[in-house]
Write a protein that holds these residues in place. Structure first.
Motif, PDB file in Angstrom:
ATOM      1  N   ALA A  23       0.821  -1.204   0.000  1.00  0.00           N
ATOM      2  CA  ALA A  23       0.000   0.000   0.000  1.00  0.00           C
ATOM      3  C   ALA A  23       0.866   1.269   0.000  1.00  0.00           C
ATOM      4  O   ALA A  23       0.348   2.375   0.153  1.00  0.00           O
ATOM      5  N   ARG A  24       2.188   1.089  -0.107  1.00  0.00           N
ATOM      6  CA  ARG A  24       3.166   2.172  -0.176  1.00  0.00           C
ATOM      7  C   ARG A  24       3.193   3.004   1.107  1.00  0.00           C
ATOM      8  O   ARG A  24       3.499   4.190   1.088  1.00  0.00           O
ATOM      9  N   ARG A  25       2.886   2.349   2.210  1.00  0.00           N
ATOM     10  CA  ARG A  25       2.994   2.992   3.507  1.00  0.00           C
ATOM     11  C   ARG A  25       4.401   2.792   4.078  1.00  0.00           C
ATOM     12  O   ARG A  25       5.020   1.741   3.903  1.00  0.00           O
ATOM     13  N   LYS A  26       4.892   3.812   4.770  1.00  0.00           N
ATOM     14  CA  LYS A  26       6.235   3.747   5.357  1.00  0.00           C
ATOM     15  C   LYS A  26       6.184   2.924   6.643  1.00  0.00           C
ATOM     16  O   LYS A  26       5.441   3.250   7.570  1.00  0.00           O
ATOM     17  N   VAL A  27       6.988   1.867   6.688  1.00  0.00           N
ATOM     18  CA  VAL A  27       6.935   0.891   7.781  1.00  0.00           C
ATOM     19  C   VAL A  27       8.342   0.598   8.287  1.00  0.00           C
ATOM     20  O   VAL A  27       9.276   0.435   7.491  1.00  0.00           O
ATOM     21  N   THR A  28       8.491   0.520   9.602  1.00  0.00           N
ATOM     22  CA  THR A  28       9.726   0.027  10.208  1.00  0.00           C
ATOM     23  C   THR A  28       9.391  -1.204  11.040  1.00  0.00           C
ATOM     24  O   THR A  28       8.476  -1.167  11.882  1.00  0.00           O
ATOM     25  N   VAL A  29      10.118  -2.297  10.785  1.00  0.00           N
ATOM     26  CA  VAL A  29       9.944  -3.539  11.537  1.00  0.00           C
ATOM     27  C   VAL A  29      11.086  -3.667  12.534  1.00  0.00           C
ATOM     28  O   VAL A  29      12.268  -3.690  12.133  1.00  0.00           O
ATOM     29  N   LEU A  30      10.752  -3.720  13.813  1.00  0.00           N
ATOM     30  CA  LEU A  30      11.743  -3.924  14.871  1.00  0.00           C
ATOM     31  C   LEU A  30      11.718  -5.381  15.279  1.00  0.00           C
ATOM     32  O   LEU A  30      10.653  -5.930  15.576  1.00  0.00           O
ATOM     33  N   ASP A  31      12.889  -6.025  15.294  1.00  0.00           N
ATOM     34  CA  ASP A  31      12.912  -7.469  15.571  1.00  0.00           C
ATOM     35  C   ASP A  31      14.190  -7.850  16.291  1.00  0.00           C
ATOM     36  O   ASP A  31      15.271  -7.314  15.992  1.00  0.00           O
ATOM     37  N   THR A  32      14.078  -8.790  17.245  1.00  0.00           N
ATOM     38  CA  THR A  32      15.251  -9.285  17.970  1.00  0.00           C
ATOM     39  C   THR A  32      15.841 -10.544  17.336  1.00  0.00           C
ATOM     40  O   THR A  32      16.909 -10.996  17.731  1.00  0.00           O
ATOM     41  N   GLY A  33      15.117 -11.150  16.377  1.00  0.00           N
ATOM     42  CA  GLY A  33      15.626 -12.347  15.708  1.00  0.00           C
ATOM     43  C   GLY A  33      15.479 -13.622  16.506  1.00  0.00           C
ATOM     44  O   GLY A  33      16.225 -14.583  16.285  1.00  0.00           O
ATOM     45  N   LEU A  34      14.501 -13.655  17.432  1.00  0.00           N
ATOM     46  CA  LEU A  34      14.308 -14.841  18.280  1.00  0.00           C
ATOM     47  C   LEU A  34      12.863 -15.330  18.179  1.00  0.00           C
ATOM     48  O   LEU A  34      12.101 -15.249  19.151  1.00  0.00           O
TER      49      LEU A  34
END
Length: 297
Positions: A23-34
């Motif tokens: 949808a061309r929305r600006k997104v940041t994904v925060l992840d610890t990788g667990l």
């Protein structure tokens, strides 16, 4: 400012990011990788990805999301959320903060292993929680089930579609007489005594050992240890929760919004029964879509 910050980058979080990115929305994904299922060798029941290692599925998903220029990934732990709808701020462990109009919580849960020697080492290998995830691969073998409450009766009834050899371990619980009668009718033996050890070889069960000095051999053991959310953000936000037999989950409405406007949730964090990658992906996609639609005005 981001349109949406997603906290948790496993199946639910990535599914939400995909819909928002498209949808061309600006997104940041925060992840610890667990991710929760990192202990599992294979993931089952997800159309198009059946019997693939879950980490491989996630790696491919991130690779596919790379073609969407509005999606960013940050390896970080979210420590706090402040603000309100259209003006949230998420502080991460590095000290950096991210602003967003909406937030999606998809940080999942952590299974709390009982203090039984061998249990944690066998978790995800020969001790599993879900027949839909692992039942087909061990169908017809000798199954064990650890009683954790009245809900275990439904599990015992359900398992008959996969095996006709099931042993139920009471593990110190009192089982109601009517349930015991039903188990006897189904030829499901009940073993008394508390489990004191899981004897195993590299995570593969040899015997379930009891304080009655009885050792019972099974091929696979189904158990439902309690779990807890893998972060405490919902507590600081005072989000409404629902108590389940194995822990709490976040309460969401039909649009996957929590009790705080502008904060959505998906995945195991909101799934009280039989969580799966399919459910998590579906819920994540819907959370992304509903978050996007809430910003139209």
């Amino acid at each position: 400012m981001n349109d949406v910050i997603i906290i948790g980058g496993s199946f639910a979080g990535l599914a939400a990011a995909l819909q928002l990115g498209r949808a061309r929305r600006k997104v940041t994904v925060l992840d610890t990788g667990l991710p929760r299922n990192r202990f599992a060798g294979h993931s089952h029941g997800m159309l198009g990805h059946d019997h693939k290692p879950p980490q491989d599925i996630l790696a491919e998903a991130r690779k596919q999301l790379a073609r969407y220029p509005t999606i960013s990934f940050v390896k970080a732990r979210a420590d706090s959320i402040s603000g309100a709808i259209d003006d949230f701020s998420v502080l991460v462990d590095s000290g950096e903060s991210f602003a967003a109009r909406r937030v999606i919580l998809s940080y999942g849960v952590v299974d709390q292993m009982p203090s039984i020697p061998g249990f944690a080492e066998s978790w995800g290998k020969s001790i599993v929680p879900c027949p839909y995830c692992d039942g087909f691969e061990v169908a017809g073998q000798h199954w064990g089930l650890v009683w954790s409450g009245p809900q275990s009766h439904q599990s015992a009834r359900l398992f008959g579609d996969w095996t006709d050899k099931l042993t139920l371990f009471a593990d110190g619980h009192d089982i109601a007489p009517d349930i015991q009668a039903d188990l006897e009718r189904r030829n499901i033996p009940v073993v008394d005594g508390r489990i004191v050890e899981i004897a195993h070889q590299e995570g593969h069960i040899a015997t379930v050992n009891l304080d009655t000095r009885r050792n019972v051999a099974v091929d696979i053991l189904f158990a439902h240890p309690r779990n807890r959310p893998s972060a405490g953000l919902h507590e600081s936000l005072c989000l409404a929760t629902v108590e389940t037999p194995t822990g709490i989950v976040l309460n969401v409405d039909e649009r996957r919004q929590t009790s705080t406007p502008g904060i959505y949730a998906a995945g195991d964090l909101t799934t009280p029964f039989l969580p799966s990658v399919t459910q998590a992906s579906s819920q994540g996609a819907m959370a992304g879509i509903f978050a996007q639609q809430s910003m139209l005005d």
